[in-house]
Design an enzyme around this catalytic site. Sequence first.
Site, PDB file in Angstrom:
ATOM      1  N   TYR A  99      -2.820  -1.803  -4.858  1.00 18.95           N
ATOM      2  CA  TYR A  99      -2.279  -2.545  -3.784  1.00 18.95           C
ATOM      3  C   TYR A  99      -2.781  -2.919  -2.559  1.00 18.95           C
ATOM      4  O   TYR A  99      -2.763  -4.128  -2.199  1.00 18.95           O
ATOM      5  CB  TYR A  99      -0.588  -1.996  -3.793  1.00 18.95           C
ATOM      6  CG  TYR A  99       0.308  -3.068  -2.798  1.00 18.95           C
ATOM      7  CD1 TYR A  99       0.841  -4.105  -3.775  1.00 18.95           C
ATOM      8  CD2 TYR A  99       0.699  -3.128  -1.424  1.00 18.95           C
ATOM      9  CE1 TYR A  99       1.866  -5.004  -3.130  1.00 18.95           C
ATOM     10  CE2 TYR A  99       1.448  -3.782  -1.011  1.00 18.95           C
ATOM     11  CZ  TYR A  99       2.089  -4.965  -1.836  1.00 18.95           C
ATOM     12  OH  TYR A  99       2.827  -5.771  -1.237  1.00 18.95           O
TER      13      TYR A  99
ATOM     14  N   SER B 172       0.361  -8.547   2.915  1.00 18.89           N
ATOM     15  CA  SER B 172       1.253  -7.519   3.306  1.00 18.89           C
ATOM     16  C   SER B 172       0.783  -6.892   4.292  1.00 18.89           C
ATOM     17  O   SER B 172      -0.662  -6.914   4.611  1.00 18.89           O
ATOM     18  CB  SER B 172       1.388  -6.583   2.057  1.00 18.89           C
ATOM     19  OG  SER B 172       1.862  -5.505   2.412  1.00 18.89           O
TER      20      SER B 172
END
Length: 262
Positions: A158, A145
């Site tokens: 995350y 990501s």
Amino acid sequence: MTNAAPSVLVTGATGGIGRETAQRFVREGHRVAIADIRQDAVDALAEELRTEFPGADVLPLELDQSSVPSVEAAAEAVRGWSGQLTTLAVVAGVLQSEGVPVTRLPVEEFQRVHAVNLTGPFILAKHFIPLIPTDGTGSIVMVASYWGREAHPLYAAYCTSKAGVISLVQVLAGELAEDGIRVNSVAPGNTNTQMHQKHLRDEAAELGITFEEMRDKHWSTIPMRYAGEPHVISDAIFFLASDQASYITGATLDVNGGVVMS
């Protein structure tokens, strides 16, 4: 399709990006093992793929990539099905349940996110690398990501899990280069999946605004002004696994509308 066709494992295969990835590999003539957390969901996807692509060799697998026994069982199933694995595509991942400061982030939530997003790719690599050919045709592609490239306050679990994926890719690329196995990752930004839309709806509800207002707020931060459809990520995964990327390893390919420039 014959047994000589390249074989691929796609984790998170019933999600938006995973589904597109599985379809792309099947369309291109690969044998594809589709894995996800629920057997009924992968069975249904397998039937869809066989209907859309008659003759497709699809192996549906129930898989929890954070579980060693589950991954071991999947590796044995793939070994019996194809004998080897040309491409390991690690697509499965989870979001952090809410954005909170580290002082309020439950340890259990941090561990949950890391278990799937980082420990999972490690376990998969550990158990599937022995099945990947060392003749220059083998590859591993993981979904990271752009939040793994830069830290975002309130999302410690995350961000650190995806930063770990980028680092793991580089470690594996260095370890496997002499074996002819390439290892790369894709760094999406906002991708217009059901998971992304749910996140927008939940955040809109918290703020008391409409879904459209929240969507426009998020997408306005993207230089290209929209969230990419899932197929743009599957296109990148397929490219990195293909001969066209034969001299690429240890790389993280940004497919995020330019957000890393913002």
